[in-house]
Design a protein around this motif. Sequence first.
Motif, PDB file in Angstrom:
ATOM      1  N   SER A  90     -26.329  44.607 -18.243  1.00 46.34           N
ATOM      2  CA  SER A  90     -27.531  43.465 -18.545  1.00 46.34           C
ATOM      3  C   SER A  90     -28.231  44.919 -17.494  1.00 46.34           C
ATOM      4  O   SER A  90     -29.373  44.472 -17.853  1.00 46.34           O
ATOM      5  N   THR A 133     -29.643  38.143 -19.460  1.00 46.80           N
ATOM      6  CA  THR A 133     -29.512  36.853 -18.653  1.00 46.80           C
ATOM      7  C   THR A 133     -28.084  36.256 -18.868  1.00 46.80           C
ATOM      8  O   THR A 133     -27.271  36.399 -19.134  1.00 46.80           O
ATOM      9  N   VAL A 134     -27.865  36.268 -20.713  1.00 43.04           N
ATOM     10  CA  VAL A 134     -26.197  36.241 -21.364  1.00 43.04           C
ATOM     11  C   VAL A 134     -25.278  37.213 -20.728  1.00 43.04           C
ATOM     12  O   VAL A 134     -24.255  36.520 -20.738  1.00 43.04           O
ATOM     13  N   SER A 135     -25.757  38.233 -20.825  1.00 41.22           N
ATOM     14  CA  SER A 135     -24.650  39.368 -19.988  1.00 41.22           C
ATOM     15  C   SER A 135     -24.323  39.065 -18.970  1.00 41.22           C
ATOM     16  O   SER A 135     -23.222  38.851 -19.031  1.00 41.22           O
ATOM     17  N   VAL A 173     -27.739  37.999 -29.465  1.00 37.75           N
ATOM     18  CA  VAL A 173     -29.009  37.402 -29.734  1.00 37.75           C
ATOM     19  C   VAL A 173     -29.390  39.491 -29.236  1.00 37.75           C
ATOM     20  O   VAL A 173     -30.798  39.621 -29.909  1.00 37.75           O
ATOM     21  N   GLU A 231     -21.599  35.579 -27.652  1.00 34.33           N
ATOM     22  CA  GLU A 231     -22.788  34.924 -27.564  1.00 34.33           C
ATOM     23  C   GLU A 231     -24.507  36.086 -27.076  1.00 34.33           C
ATOM     24  O   GLU A 231     -24.948  36.379 -27.571  1.00 34.33           O
ATOM     25  N   THR A 232     -23.877  37.010 -26.462  1.00 34.93           N
ATOM     26  CA  THR A 232     -24.819  38.185 -25.958  1.00 34.93           C
ATOM     27  C   THR A 232     -25.195  39.232 -26.993  1.00 34.93           C
ATOM     28  O   THR A 232     -25.655  39.480 -27.494  1.00 34.93           O
ATOM     29  N   THR A 263     -18.738  34.442 -24.286  1.00 29.57           N
ATOM     30  CA  THR A 263     -20.407  34.388 -23.714  1.00 29.57           C
ATOM     31  C   THR A 263     -20.657  35.817 -24.180  1.00 29.57           C
ATOM     32  O   THR A 263     -21.286  36.427 -24.435  1.00 29.57           O
ATOM     33  N   ARG A 304     -24.045  36.463 -17.520  1.00 31.94           N
ATOM     34  CA  ARG A 304     -22.730  35.335 -17.487  1.00 31.94           C
ATOM     35  C   ARG A 304     -21.830  35.801 -17.908  1.00 31.94           C
ATOM     36  O   ARG A 304     -21.002  35.174 -16.975  1.00 31.94           O
ATOM     37  N   ALA A 305     -21.950  36.588 -19.200  1.00 26.81           N
ATOM     38  CA  ALA A 305     -20.565  36.925 -19.336  1.00 26.81           C
ATOM     39  C   ALA A 305     -19.870  37.075 -18.284  1.00 26.81           C
ATOM     40  O   ALA A 305     -18.932  37.818 -18.071  1.00 26.81           O
ATOM     41  N   LEU A 357     -33.218  37.709 -22.832  1.00 28.05           N
ATOM     42  CA  LEU A 357     -32.600  36.483 -22.235  1.00 28.05           C
ATOM     43  C   LEU A 357     -31.477  37.357 -22.615  1.00 28.05           C
ATOM     44  O   LEU A 357     -29.996  36.858 -22.546  1.00 28.05           O
ATOM     45  N   ALA A 358     -30.900  38.460 -23.786  1.00 27.08           N
ATOM     46  CA  ALA A 358     -30.152  39.360 -24.075  1.00 27.08           C
ATOM     47  C   ALA A 358     -28.966  39.732 -22.526  1.00 27.08           C
ATOM     48  O   ALA A 358     -27.635  39.546 -22.257  1.00 27.08           O
TER      49      ALA A 358
END
Length: 191
Positions: free
Chosen positions: A165, A135-137, A44, A40-41, A37, A139-140, A132-133
């Motif tokens: 974030s 929210t993904v961060s 993005v 994934e960050t 994840t 989650r990480a 988006l970055a």
Amino acid sequence: MVVLNKIYTKTGDDGTTALGSGERRVKSDLRIESYGTVDETNSVVGLVRLHTVKDAPELDAVLSRIQNDLFDLGADLATPDTGEDLGYEPLRITDGQVTSLEDAIDTFNADLSPLRSFVLPGGSPASAYLHLARTVSRRAERLMVELAAREKVTPPAVRYMNRLSDFFFVASRFLNAKGEGDVLWVPGKNR
């Protein structure tokens, strides 16, 4: 030094992958999920940089540094600290990297108008990707916190993701005409 001559190895065909220590774990392992994840960050952030490289070079320089830091963070998470000698010094996120993010947050936040509502993702394309970055961060970070409750995770790594974030949020506002182009939430607007 990393040398990748052959991209596929077939060693993961059984659903496992190797950590930096050589230990193999299933690909659904929380540690693997955490650094996946983080990766994934980073992807993005690459999308954001398509918009910032020309339009906001001062921000793009920070995003470039963040992408490198995220690889450092992935290496940190991929090499659990078991206390055993690995024969090399594993790469770890440092307090200096956290401080650097805090300095960037302060710099880009300095000229922003105070918020009077929550900000909805949007405005410019780069700002939307920054949300988006963000929210993904987040989650990480949640995965890393859960991992830290089970296994050792370096504290600066978790702090870095927490600050990251925040940075993405501030950067999104900066790109939205220093907050003037923010899309604000209007509570109950569509009742």
